[in-house]
Design an enzyme around this catalytic site. Sequence first.
Site, mmCIF file in Angstrom:
data_model
loop_
_atom_site.group_PDB
_atom_site.id
_atom_site.type_symbol
_atom_site.label_atom_id
_atom_site.label_comp_id
_atom_site.label_asym_id
_atom_site.label_seq_id
_atom_site.Cartn_x
_atom_site.Cartn_y
_atom_site.Cartn_z
ATOM 1 N N HIS A 78 0.812 -1.215 0.000
ATOM 2 C CA HIS A 78 0.000 0.000 0.000
ATOM 3 C C HIS A 78 0.844 1.264 0.000
ATOM 4 C CE1 HIS A 78 -3.273 -2.850 0.966
ATOM 5 N NE2 HIS A 78 -3.836 -2.105 0.043
ATOM 6 N N GLU B 220 -10.520 -11.190 -5.589
ATOM 7 C CA GLU B 220 -9.145 -11.075 -5.089
ATOM 8 C C GLU B 220 -8.788 -12.197 -4.121
ATOM 9 O OE1 GLU B 220 -8.617 -7.302 -3.148
ATOM 10 O OE2 GLU B 220 -10.557 -7.364 -2.182
ATOM 11 N N ASP C 180 -4.072 -8.739 -4.227
ATOM 12 C CA ASP C 180 -4.408 -9.758 -3.232
ATOM 13 C C ASP C 180 -4.540 -11.135 -3.862
ATOM 14 O OD1 ASP C 180 -4.449 -8.555 -0.664
ATOM 15 O OD2 ASP C 180 -6.134 -7.347 -1.342
ATOM 16 N N CYS D 177 -8.504 -4.018 -11.205
ATOM 17 C CA CYS D 177 -8.018 -2.800 -10.550
ATOM 18 C C CYS D 177 -6.746 -3.059 -9.742
ATOM 19 C CB CYS D 177 -9.102 -2.186 -9.685
ATOM 20 S SG CYS D 177 -9.700 -3.314 -8.407
HETATM 21 C C1 PEP Z 1 -6.016 -5.644 -5.081
HETATM 22 O O1 PEP Z 1 -5.939 -6.408 -4.119
HETATM 23 O O2 PEP Z 1 -5.537 -5.889 -6.202
HETATM 24 C C2 PEP Z 1 -6.680 -4.338 -4.934
HETATM 25 C C3 PEP Z 1 -6.879 -3.558 -5.956
HETATM 26 O O3 PEP Z 1 -7.034 -3.958 -3.656
HETATM 27 P P1 PEP Z 1 -5.979 -3.364 -2.612
HETATM 28 O O4 PEP Z 1 -4.681 -3.165 -3.334
HETATM 29 O O5 PEP Z 1 -6.519 -2.090 -2.081
HETATM 30 O O6 PEP Z 1 -5.924 -4.438 -1.590
HETATM 31 MG MG MG Z 2 -7.162 -6.004 -2.372
#
Ligand code: PEP
Ligand code: MG
Length: 612
Positions: free
Chosen positions: A223, A465, A489, A536
């Site tokens: 993140h 995910e 994920d 995403c």
């Molecule tokens: C992912 O897991 O790819 C996602 C887009 O969610 P995050 O990165 O916020 O966990």
């Molecule tokens: Mg995620």
Amino acid sequence: MEVFLHFFCPGSARRLLSPCRFSAFTVSLPRMKTLKGIAASPGIASGRAFLYADDGLPEIPRYHIHAEDAPGELARLEAAFIQADAEISRLHERALMELGKEKAEIIAAHRMMLEDEEFRGQIRTRFEANHENIDWVVFDYCQELAQLLGVSSDPYLRERSADVADVSRRLLSALLPVKRVSLADLEETVILVAHDILPSELLAMRPGRVRGIVMDMGSRTSHTAILAQAFGIPAVLGLSFATREISGGDTVAVDGLAGEVAVNPAPRALAKYRAAAGRYQKHVDSLRSGRDLPAETKDGRRVALAANIEVPEEARGALEFGAEGIGLYRSEFLFLTPGQNAAEENQFRAYLRVVETMGSRPVTIRTVDVGGDKVNPGLHGVEEKNPLLGWRAVRFCFAAPEFFKTQLRAILRASARGKVRIMFPMISGVEELEQALVLLEEAKAECRKKKQPFDEEIEAGTMIEVPSAAMTADLLAKKSAFFSIGTNDLIQYSLAVDRGNERVSYLARPTHPAVLRLLKITIDAAHGSGIRAAMCGEFAGEVRAAPLLIGLGLDEFSMSGAQIPRVKRVIREAGAADCRDLAEKILAAGSPGAADALLDEWFLRHPGAETA
Ligand code: PEP
Ligand code: MG
């Protein structure tokens, strides 16, 4: 300077009693060095290093102490030694039990250092000579000691530099009032160097104060990397020992494209980095000029390119890069700053800001995904052994239905003012999706009762995910308006690779056959039920992934805004039929290496789709 270092001499306890001297090794400051890490956020920046301590140490004040206050200061020092010694003893006992004698030696060395008369004597002598506050004396002396050791030609002594830093941190925490340094307090523009930074801490950062980020921990999909990209800050993560190799005030150049960090580069090298930064900026500007062109392959397959955002302010920038919508609004960032007001009105205003900025373009708001590495102690204050497998996202929301429905109502109300979609994170199976949909219906009923308008046709989609969701995508597709694949994920959970752990990040290969099969199952299931398949996760924004994802039939790509022009360039150079062949070959390739080679070959055949 002549210092006896009883506790640093290698070897047995007996040898620990024989002193060694600093004069035995050479000192030459500063040294230029290049560190190699993970290219986590593109761009190049240089500046002065600011070492951010994630253990809550504040900036150390420096002031004069009057003679009559000197005994009080020395008493403070004594108390700090007692406290630090007690802490280290406890740690040592635990280390002995849990790690064994050999590993516990590290802690034992810290203890010896604390008990060393010479070490204490040096601090007292310096205090008596300069009459400065004792915390400053400790900090200054330990920093000097750590620096001198850090440049020793003897590897053993070099490693002891970290021990000094550790002990000094412990003493300082005992001496200083506990107050976390906040990135909000940064007064200068710096290169941020840290062991690890929590997303919530990064969010507190003052805009424009951080030029680059260098971190021991983290990977391309952590993140911190995602936020760095969101803020357009070049970042190199996963360096393991950056905080040992870089001192506060060092000149540092961060190359977030090559994953390289130059520490104290020579003037010529620094000039090269600056020139490269200028070229990169020009390149970005030129890519932006294609923002109104459609994301369409040469043979007419049109896909949507959307942006991922974490805070409402990012939406405007996303438009500049040509985003056709917001494919992922990580709403949890609204709640990650401790003390943040999560009232419905507050949320509604934030969502509305994004909706209004995007005009008629769709805005996909993901419901809160707290937990894992995104924790607000006030909201989700639990310590878990395996937070990534724990009380996260919808799992947390189902346990707090009123909190969840407050968010759903705020999203619904925003849907009356634009094109809003709802998306549920971490769904692991049909029953969870059904539970989320029931709560959504309840929230709708509450809005109706209060006569709050919302879009009755609002789409509710599922994030894919968790591997179990991908494997049951056909079942989920029947109840979802769309899918959005969270590869960050999905890769983490399918390959058993902690996305924030740099030691295993080399294993997080999106082209692993297991991941590719899960992608194919998901996209085919979506199409089988007549719904769109979006992505995403960070893989959607990887330039090299575009031909493969087009070939797999992905309908919508959502990524950090800055990536949109690059991915669009690749798509406009590609042919959908050719990409389908490529995807088939890659699926049959059987290994990430073979898959990557096929992608390399594709780019060689398409020189216009440059990968920079
Ligand atoms: C992912 O897991 O790819 C996602 C887009 O969610 P995050 O990165 O916020 O966990
Ligand atoms: Mg995620």
